[in-house]
Design an enzyme around this catalytic site. Sequence first.
Site, short mmCIF file in Angstrom:
data_model
loop_
_atom_site.label_atom_id
_atom_site.label_comp_id
_atom_site.label_asym_id
_atom_site.label_seq_id
_atom_site.Cartn_x
_atom_site.Cartn_y
_atom_site.Cartn_z
CB THR A 33 -0.93 0.04 1.23
OG1 THR A 33 -0.15 -0.29 2.37
CG2 THR A 33 -2.04 -0.95 1.08
CG HIS A 55 6.46 0.85 7.52
ND1 HIS A 55 6.36 0.11 8.68
CD2 HIS A 55 5.27 0.74 6.90
CE1 HIS A 55 5.16 -0.40 8.76
NE2 HIS A 55 4.48 -0.04 7.69
CG HIS A 87 6.51 -3.75 6.03
ND1 HIS A 87 6.46 -2.48 5.52
CD2 HIS A 87 5.27 -4.26 5.94
CE1 HIS A 87 5.21 -2.23 5.12
NE2 HIS A 87 4.48 -3.29 5.38
CE LYS A 137 -3.71 0.21 8.64
NZ LYS A 137 -2.85 -0.71 9.38
NE ARG A 153 -4.19 -0.33 4.90
CZ ARG A 153 -3.83 -1.58 4.68
NH1 ARG A 153 -3.95 -2.10 3.49
NH2 ARG A 153 -3.39 -2.31 5.65
CD GLN A 207 -3.84 -12.47 5.73
OE1 GLN A 207 -4.35 -11.37 5.74
NE2 GLN A 207 -2.93 -12.83 6.62
CG ASP A 246 -1.25 -6.46 12.58
OD1 ASP A 246 -0.36 -7.33 12.52
OD2 ASP A 246 -1.36 -5.54 11.76
CE LYS A 277 0.70 -2.64 12.26
NZ LYS A 277 -0.43 -2.98 11.40
CE LYS A 325 0.76 -1.45 4.98
NZ LYS A 325 1.36 -2.64 5.25
CB THR A 326 -2.69 4.23 7.60
OG1 THR A 326 -2.95 3.26 8.59
CG2 THR A 326 -2.85 3.65 6.23
#
Length: 409
Positions: free
Chosen positions: A41, A46, A49, A83, A87, A173, A194, A229, A232-233
Amino acid sequence: MKNAYDLLAERGYLKQCSHPEELRELMGKEKLTFYIGFDPTADSLHIGHYVALMTMAHMQRAGHKPIALLGAGTAAIADPSGKTDMRRLMSAEELDHNAACFQKQMARLLSFEGENAAIFVNNAKWLRELNFLDFMRDIGVYFSVNRMLAAECYRQRMERGLTFFEMGYMLMQSYDFLVLFREHGCCLQMGGDDQWSNILGGADLIRRKEQKPAYALTTALLATSEGKKMGKTEKGALWLDPNKTSVYDFYQYWRNVDDAEVANCLRLLTFLSLEEIAALTAPDADINEAKKKLALVLSAQVHGEEEAQKAALAAEALFGGGGSIEHMPTLRLTVAQIEETGLRVTDLLALGKLCASKSDARRTIEGGGVFMDDEKVADVYAVADKNKLREGIIFRKGKKSFLRVIENN
RNA sequence: GGAUGGGUUCCCGAGCGGCCAAAGGGAGCGGACUGUAAAUCCGUUGUCACAGACUACGAUGGUUCGAAUCCAUCCCCAUCCA
């Protein structure tokens, strides 16, 4: 060789496992194929990961075969886990581009040769061609909505609303896991904690559909000092791409971590032996030396030895006195820029990105936070000395942000 | 599809015709103290040509001397009903 399960456990990676003893035994006597999924995404991985990459690397070194799954298919749907908002949705082209960026960065830590060479797969390959009816009939029947709703990650989202679209994430998934199981004999999925319910979903699916064992294992999430956490967002992500987070900033981040987190970071993010880490972080050791080590080793792992050394040297020059100033962030002024800015300090600070804007620069000066060649800038209208430009002028904002401004020729 | 409540600055959240670049909190940045740490205290946080101007309160139009605040249309979100 040490059992990889034990290795992961003692370094503090392990969080949850579906069948701990069974899996440990299996890892002891067989070389497993396992996978971790990454949602592309953004156009860079980052630091969050990175923990996952580390576990992959450890596993590979222990002889197991890693599959890095790039979720260009699943990322088309937002994963609701953890989240607070949905997103932004991304185009297929964007996702494919990001997946390619990820792949490049991962290559640094994994080996692509030998018996257990790492491989990349992209779930867009199978997910994009999926037939909805077939999927619902073959896979959908194995999932109980009741059970899904009971999962913590969904419960949180229930308060803010959850679409069917997002619930589909878990099925996809899980389906990924099934595909990898069938095509590559992959029987273990790992991932951040998560992802626990999503991973478990896949393992259950394989067990039910194939009547064969599959395992789920999650690793501790790397949290920021606020306990949040590093996603990325969320804010504060530390990118692996030097264009998004400079090597210097990357180095500084680790140089400045909380005292309490140093040992943990060393264990999770570097390959230093536990003995060495224990020595570095012993009560009578200098905690700042441990931080330097962490910053240097991790920067080298991510950006290469040479770049890491440069960052360390720059830090030494700025904070330790001595050392070199060559590697400091530098703004080279063209003749046009010199004319345009009139060498006003506010303009230079904004131009060199030391301050967000000229207004910001002005405020920082008013607050007494800007220094030019170590002298406090007292006047908002201050102008830099043109004669010194050839040598370079060092601007400092606060204690840690530096900018060297020099004539470009 | 119907009813109701909402969409405000980096985030949460107050404001509900002028005194609003918008309370309060969080986060960020700077100062003091330190160890390039934490905690604490202080300042600051739209942009610019900075005692002034400009741009901003979901979008677009309108009412008004004047709108984040009122009206219309549209988009989005939440809750309940179907």
